[in-house]
Design an enzyme around this catalytic site. Structure first.
Site, PDB file in Angstrom:
ATOM      1  N   VAL A   1       1.082   5.200   4.934  1.00  0.00           N
ATOM      2  CA  VAL A   1       0.371   4.264   5.804  1.00  0.00           C
ATOM      3  C   VAL A   1       1.344   3.255   6.403  1.00  0.00           C
ATOM      4  CG1 VAL A   1      -1.343   2.408   5.857  1.00  0.00           C
ATOM      5  CG2 VAL A   1      -1.860   4.542   4.659  1.00  0.00           C
TER       6      VAL A   1
ATOM      7  N   GLU B   1       4.308  10.795  -6.111  1.00  0.00           N
ATOM      8  CA  GLU B   1       3.607   9.641  -6.673  1.00  0.00           C
ATOM      9  C   GLU B   1       2.143  10.015  -6.900  1.00  0.00           C
ATOM     10  OE1 GLU B   1       3.211   4.882  -5.852  1.00  0.00           O
ATOM     11  OE2 GLU B   1       2.815   6.220  -4.172  1.00  0.00           O
TER      12      GLU B   1
ATOM     13  N   GLU C   1       5.671  -3.533   0.811  1.00  0.00           N
ATOM     14  CA  GLU C   1       5.995  -2.995  -0.516  1.00  0.00           C
ATOM     15  C   GLU C   1       5.080  -1.806  -0.697  1.00  0.00           C
ATOM     16  OE1 GLU C   1       5.495  -1.792  -4.106  1.00  0.00           O
ATOM     17  OE2 GLU C   1       4.378  -3.673  -4.251  1.00  0.00           O
TER      18      GLU C   1
ATOM     19  N   GLY D   1       0.831  -1.197   0.000  1.00  0.00           N
ATOM     20  CA  GLY D   1       0.000   0.000   0.000  1.00  0.00           C
ATOM     21  C   GLY D   1       0.861   1.241   0.000  1.00  0.00           C
ATOM     22  N   SER D   2       0.358   2.311   0.558  1.00  0.00           N
ATOM     23  CA  SER D   2       1.059   3.588   0.479  1.00  0.00           C
ATOM     24  C   SER D   2       2.213   3.656   1.473  1.00  0.00           C
ATOM     25  CB  SER D   2       0.098   4.749   0.736  1.00  0.00           C
ATOM     26  OG  SER D   2      -0.133   4.919   2.120  1.00  0.00           O
ATOM     27  N   THR D   3       3.207   4.440   1.127  1.00  0.00           N
ATOM     28  CA  THR D   3       4.367   4.638   1.990  1.00  0.00           C
ATOM     29  C   THR D   3       3.962   5.277   3.314  1.00  0.00           C
ATOM     30  OG1 THR D   3       5.841   4.831   0.091  1.00  0.00           O
ATOM     31  CG2 THR D   3       6.606   5.797   2.155  1.00  0.00           C
TER      32      THR D   3
ATOM     33  N   CYS E   1       2.411   0.263  -8.789  1.00  0.00           N
ATOM     34  CA  CYS E   1       3.494   0.886  -8.028  1.00  0.00           C
ATOM     35  C   CYS E   1       4.778   0.937  -8.844  1.00  0.00           C
ATOM     36  CB  CYS E   1       3.724   0.151  -6.712  1.00  0.00           C
ATOM     37  SG  CYS E   1       3.778  -1.631  -6.877  1.00  0.00           S
TER      38      CYS E   1
END
Length: 541
Positions: free
Chosen positions: A269, A425, A293, A265-267, A327
């Site tokens: 989070v 991003e 990841e 998921g997101s960096t 991603c």
């Protein structure tokens, strides 16, 4: 009962079907698409083998037709989450002791169910839930998920075969235990294969899992659940809950039996979860494994010797397949001045040739982005680029959410290598290009390395081997998956283990043994055949 050293079937990558007009697979997936489109299903949670419905429901809709309801799913209460944790821990007693070949058989069967009777259904569900074209669905929800399941079984046996040396007087052996406790798997909307692999890879190694799929992927996650149940995953081994991510996460991370996080998921989070785990560290019975990841701001950099058509095709495919919602998607490009006129012309021609619409129409190359929040964010960046003096939109730039969340593939050219869309991003069909002077190759490579917080994927195009060697060295830490003369997307299980470092994650390489090592806790056993009976050593005289 007989025993043996069992050899599992050799893992091979699942062939990708082409879905050409008139093909049986095309007919089957379109029939499945229509059936699912009209089914209006009710998706329960799955806790301890039971279907759990709370009555607190939310609607599922296709991103390309957001007014249409595909059905509803039920959201968890805190009591549901605690029940899932308790059930997983109870299931662990038997599952962790099950012989490895029995676990292998379950997930090999799951792979064959997807390859055969579930193939059209899981692809159609992915087309509807995530607005993927049939080709993007096929390489994801069918082929990649099949590959994960098959190769992980093979990797497991290779790990178990890794044993220390012994002597005539002592036998040394390693036991590869599952982690003590339960694993929390949080999966993203964009890849059905990732949604299946994160809980399955941990469970294969004898762990029990609480799985929270993305709200935007529950429709296709339901098919994965059906496959796992039919394949024989025992009750409580993989429990599935939906709903409020903060409540679910807080409940999970308060448990002393929490032993691992498997996340995509997101960096932002992921960092927040890591912090929360750290703050709770004194509560846990063991140090949790943290595998993630996360984001990417993936690059294509071309040398003056590169082939323009190869570069432009890499941009068109790498940036715009699945609307850039990978991603690994190419989202920043560095093109030399001498090559730019040809690349510009070719990319514009490609983008203008794209058809946009529903994935049911298989002539469409572009469909919708995942939800309104994503649409609005992308539209705001496009609007800013239209107004900014150091940016120019050379093709695309339009958007429309009246029926579906459609963002026109957009190419921004900037004179500022640190322009916001070169660093941030966006997760959509927007790519930004910086044109550099031909003789600034080395300087540009350093610029690529120093721009942004991520290090997931990247590609270099060059026919000059000295230039390639220079790029490989300077960009050593800029990408966990590095491509030479190829687009930065499309990693294949067993061929290109996937993951990045820096702000892109822990680089534990899904699709390889490296990931499975994270879900085991080895125990060293030394058996001495004749034990000493006198403490005195010879040096004592």
């Amino acid at each position: 009962m007989g025993k043996g050293f069992y050899e599992v079937p050799v893992a091979v990558n699942e062939p990708v079907k082409d879905y050409a007009p008139g093909s049986p697979e095309r007919k089957a997936v379109l029939e499945a698409y229509k059936e699912l489109y009209n089914a209006n299903i009710d998706v329960p949670m799955y806790i301890n083998g039971q279907e759990v419905r709370t009555g607190d429901t939310a609607t599922m809709s296709p991103p390309h037709e957001h007014q249409h309801s595909l059905g509803t799913y039920h959201r968890a209460t805190q009591a549901n989450v605690q029940s899932a944790i308790d059930g997983a821990l109870e299931a662990r007693k038997a599952w962790s002791q099950m012989p490895w070949e029995q676990r292998a058989g379950i997930f090999l069967r799951a792979a064959e169910l997807i390859a055969g009777p579930y193939r059209a259904k899981i692809n159609a569900a992915t087309m509807l839930a995530q607005s993927k074209t049939i080709y993007q669905a096929e390489i994801d929800s069918a082929c990649e998920l099949i590959d994960f399941l098959r190769f992980n079984v093979q990797f497991m046996t290779e790990i178990y075969a890794e044993q220390p040396e012994s002597t005539s007087g002592a036998w040394n052996r390693l036991e590869y235990r599952p982690l003590e406790g339960f694993i929390y798997a949080i999966t993203p909307f964009n890849f059905t294969a990732i949604a299946g692999n994160l809980p399955a890879s941990a469970a294969l190694m004898g762990n029990v899992v609480l799985w929270k799929p993305s709200d935007s992927q529950i429709f296709s996650a339901k098919v994965i659940i059906d496959v796992f149940r039919e394949a024989g995953v025992p009750d409580g081994v993989i429990n599935v809950v939906y709903g409020d991510p903060v409540m679910i996460t807080n409940t999970v991370l308060e448990s002393p039996d929490f032993s691992g996080l498997h996340f995509t998921g997101s960096t932002h989070v992921f960092k927040s979860l890591w912090k929360q785990i750290g703050e709770n560290i004194f509560k846990y019975k063991t140090y949790p494994r943290i595998v993630g990841e996360t984001g990417g701001k993936d690059f294509i950099v071309a040398h003056k010797s590169a082939n323009s058509k190869q570069v432009s095709t890499a941009i068109s495919r790498g940036a715009f397949e699945f609307q850039g919602q990978k991603c690994s998607a190419a989202s920043r490009c560095y093109i030399p001045q001498s090559l730019w006129p040809a690349v510009k012309e070719e990319v514009i021609a490609d983008v203008k040739s794209f058809k946009i619409g529903s994935p049911e129409d298989m002539s469409n190359f572009i469909t919708a982005v995942i939800h309104e929040g994503s649409f609005d964010k992308l539209a705001s960046y496009i609007d800013a680029a239209k107004a900014d003096a150091d940016a120019e939109i050379i093709v695309g730039g339009n958007y429309d959410k009246s029926k579906g969340y459609f963002i026109e593939p957009t190419v921004i050219v900037t004179s500022n290598p640190k322009y916001t869309t070169m660093c941030t991003e966006l997760f959509g069909p927007v790519v930004t290009i910086f044109v550099y002077e031909d003789d600034a190759w080395e300087e540009t490579l350093h610029l690529v390395d120093e721009t942004g917080e991520y290090a997931l994927t990247g590609a270099v195009f060059s026919e000059d081997r000295y230039a390639l060697d220079q790029a490989v060295k300077i960009l050593e830490n800029a990408a966990g998956n590095f491509y030479i003369n190829d687009k930065p997307t499309g990693a294949v299980v067993g061929q290109q283990p996937f993951g990045g470092a820096r702000g892109s994650g822990t680089n534990d390489k899904a699709g390889s043994k490296l990931n499975l090592y994270r879900w085991i806790s080895p125990r060293m056993v030394k058996e001495t055949f004749v034990s000493p009976t006198d403490y005195r050593y010879p040096f004592l005289g």
